[in-house]
Design a protein around this motif. Structure first.
Motif, PDB file in Angstrom:
ATOM      1  N   LYS A 272      80.098  13.445 -39.375  1.00  0.00           N
ATOM      2  CA  LYS A 272      80.628  14.058 -38.152  1.00  0.00           C
ATOM      3  C   LYS A 272      81.285  15.396 -38.482  1.00  0.00           C
ATOM      4  O   LYS A 272      81.155  16.356 -37.727  1.00  0.00           O
ATOM      5  CB  LYS A 272      81.626  13.121 -37.482  1.00  0.00           C
ATOM      6  N   PHE A 276      80.039  19.187 -37.233  1.00  0.00           N
ATOM      7  CA  PHE A 276      80.961  20.193 -36.712  1.00  0.00           C
ATOM      8  C   PHE A 276      80.809  21.505 -37.487  1.00  0.00           C
ATOM      9  O   PHE A 276      80.764  22.600 -36.910  1.00  0.00           O
ATOM     10  CB  PHE A 276      82.392  19.670 -36.803  1.00  0.00           C
ATOM     11  N   GLU A 279      77.678  23.282 -36.423  1.00  0.00           N
ATOM     12  CA  GLU A 279      77.851  23.950 -35.134  1.00  0.00           C
ATOM     13  C   GLU A 279      78.536  25.302 -35.325  1.00  0.00           C
ATOM     14  O   GLU A 279      78.154  26.304 -34.719  1.00  0.00           O
ATOM     15  CB  GLU A 279      78.686  23.072 -34.191  1.00  0.00           C
ATOM     16  N   ARG A 309      86.747  16.309 -36.763  1.00  0.00           N
ATOM     17  CA  ARG A 309      86.571  17.756 -36.746  1.00  0.00           C
ATOM     18  C   ARG A 309      87.575  18.400 -37.694  1.00  0.00           C
ATOM     19  O   ARG A 309      88.315  19.305 -37.333  1.00  0.00           O
ATOM     20  CB  ARG A 309      86.773  18.315 -35.331  1.00  0.00           C
ATOM     21  N   LEU A 340      84.002  25.061 -29.450  1.00  0.00           N
ATOM     22  CA  LEU A 340      84.790  24.048 -28.767  1.00  0.00           C
ATOM     23  C   LEU A 340      84.516  24.037 -27.264  1.00  0.00           C
ATOM     24  O   LEU A 340      84.572  22.979 -26.622  1.00  0.00           O
ATOM     25  CB  LEU A 340      86.285  24.272 -29.028  1.00  0.00           C
ATOM     26  N   GLU A 342      81.613  24.542 -25.911  1.00  0.00           N
ATOM     27  CA  GLU A 342      80.362  23.783 -25.764  1.00  0.00           C
ATOM     28  C   GLU A 342      80.602  22.286 -25.941  1.00  0.00           C
ATOM     29  O   GLU A 342      80.020  21.464 -25.233  1.00  0.00           O
ATOM     30  CB  GLU A 342      79.342  24.275 -26.792  1.00  0.00           C
ATOM     31  N   ASP A 343      81.461  21.919 -26.898  1.00  0.00           N
ATOM     32  CA  ASP A 343      81.732  20.509 -27.143  1.00  0.00           C
ATOM     33  C   ASP A 343      82.466  19.860 -25.975  1.00  0.00           C
ATOM     34  O   ASP A 343      82.224  18.691 -25.642  1.00  0.00           O
ATOM     35  CB  ASP A 343      82.563  20.350 -28.425  1.00  0.00           C
TER      36      ASP A 343
END
Length: 344
Positions: A272, A276, A279, A309, A340, A342-343
């Motif tokens: 994860k 991040f 991205e 994250r 962030l 977009e998340d």
């Protein structure tokens, strides 16, 4: 559990004795090298010949050594049984391995292969035009959210400005990089804080133990944490010129992202953190190509196991100027806001 620890202790003692035996043999060979040719029966190759018959594949060797000392679980599967190797090469490799264990954060290119690091290959991304204004207010978008920065190696600094790479017992300029990113984000409506506790003094080897306490404290007091960053600067022995990239007519330090894995410690959700990081890299290539030089996975967890994250970021190296590193921080704040958004 106690039996396991006792067995590990006994194996550690055995390996230490074996190491001393090899070391003494190497020193003896160095001292008496003029005589070894005349006394073939005592040649180092002859003494160590039986060891050549031991056959272990890479996984077996790494598994055995990792139980007692993760430092020696490297990439090599065979060793040249030559006088040169035992006199010069092996002591050098043992020293390098020890330095890796004692001093993470330097990220030396010549140490990375043995430390279980891997470059994450990412696709090329079509660049986007530079942002013309940083005056957009995102307060309503990031309401009640927060991003936090801290520095495990608080003494790290930049030689052109500090005159040295480390300011032991003090806060080096890497702290100011973290603080400037925090301020940049806060001004644009993404609440951010910098935790300025010194973690690497008086005992440098306890840096990550100390910063772990900071991380746990941060997470306990923040329910809507969006991201957590440990800010460092790189240091590459032999490098004579700082790495920079020109963005919008200004020189910027480059950023390296470090992601901890589960090789040495339980960290089941480390991917994860990697996602991040990917991205951020992709968004970085769109906005500021070349700013982020890559993502590197490393065998330690670096306190990233506590949050999905959480990343370690290296802003330039010790040869970069503070201005270059701070500019990289400002550009990074642009990238982070986009990721962030977009998340969310």
């Amino acid at each position: 559990m106690h039996k396991h620890y006792f067995g590990t202790f006994i194996k550690s003692i055995f390996l230490m004795q074996l190491f001393l035996l090899v070391l003494i043999t190497g020193v003896s060979a160095e001292i008496s090298s003029p005589y070894l040719g005349k006394m073939p029966a005592f040649n180092v190759q002859n003494i160590l010949l039986p060891f050549k018959k031991i056959e272990l594949d890479k996984k077996q060797a790494a598994s055995l050594f990792r139980e007692v000392n993760v430092v020696f679980a490297g990439e090599k599967t065979s060793f040249p049984m030559t006088r040169h190797y035992f006199k010069e090469k092996m002591p050098e490799e043992l020293m390098i391995s020890s330095i890796q264990a004692l001093a993470y954060g330097r990220s030396e290119e010549d140490l990375r292969e043995n430390e279980g690091e891997n470059e994450v290959q990412l696709p090329e991304v079509e660049p986007e035009p530079l942002e013309e204004s940083r005056d957009i207010d995102y307060s309503s978008f990031f309401k009640d959210c927060k991003v936090v920065f801290y520095c495990t190696h608080s003494a790290e600094s930049y030689i052109p400005d500090s005159g040295k790479a480390r300011c032991d017992g003090q806060r080096g300029l890497v702290n100011e990089v973290a603080r400037s990113i925090s301020k940049s984000l806060s001004k644009r409506g993404l609440p951010a804080e910098f935790e300025d506790r010194i973690h690497d003094f008086p005992e440098y080897n306890k840096s990550y133990t100390n910063s772990r306490e900071t991380v746990q404290k941060i997470l306990q007091s923040n329910n809507r944490m969006l991201a957590l960053f440990d800010i460092h600067r790189d240091s590459i022995p032999g490098l004579e010129k700082a790495e920079t990239v020109e963005i919008d007519g200004k020189k910027s330090a480059r950023i390296l992202i470090i992601v901890g894995t589960d090789e040495r410690k339980s960290h089941p959700e480390w991917r994860k953190n990697l996602e991040f990081a990917q991205e951020i890299y992709r968004q970085g290539e769109k906005k500021y190509p070349g700013l982020i030089k890559g993502i590197r996975t490393k065998a330690g967890t670096y306190n990233q196991e506590f949050f999905p994250r959480a990343l370690l970021l290296e802003f330039g190296g010790d040869l970069n100027s503070f201005v270059e590193a701070r500019y990289a921080g400002m550009l990074f704040s642009d990238i982070l806001i986009e990721v962030l958004k977009e998340d969310l």
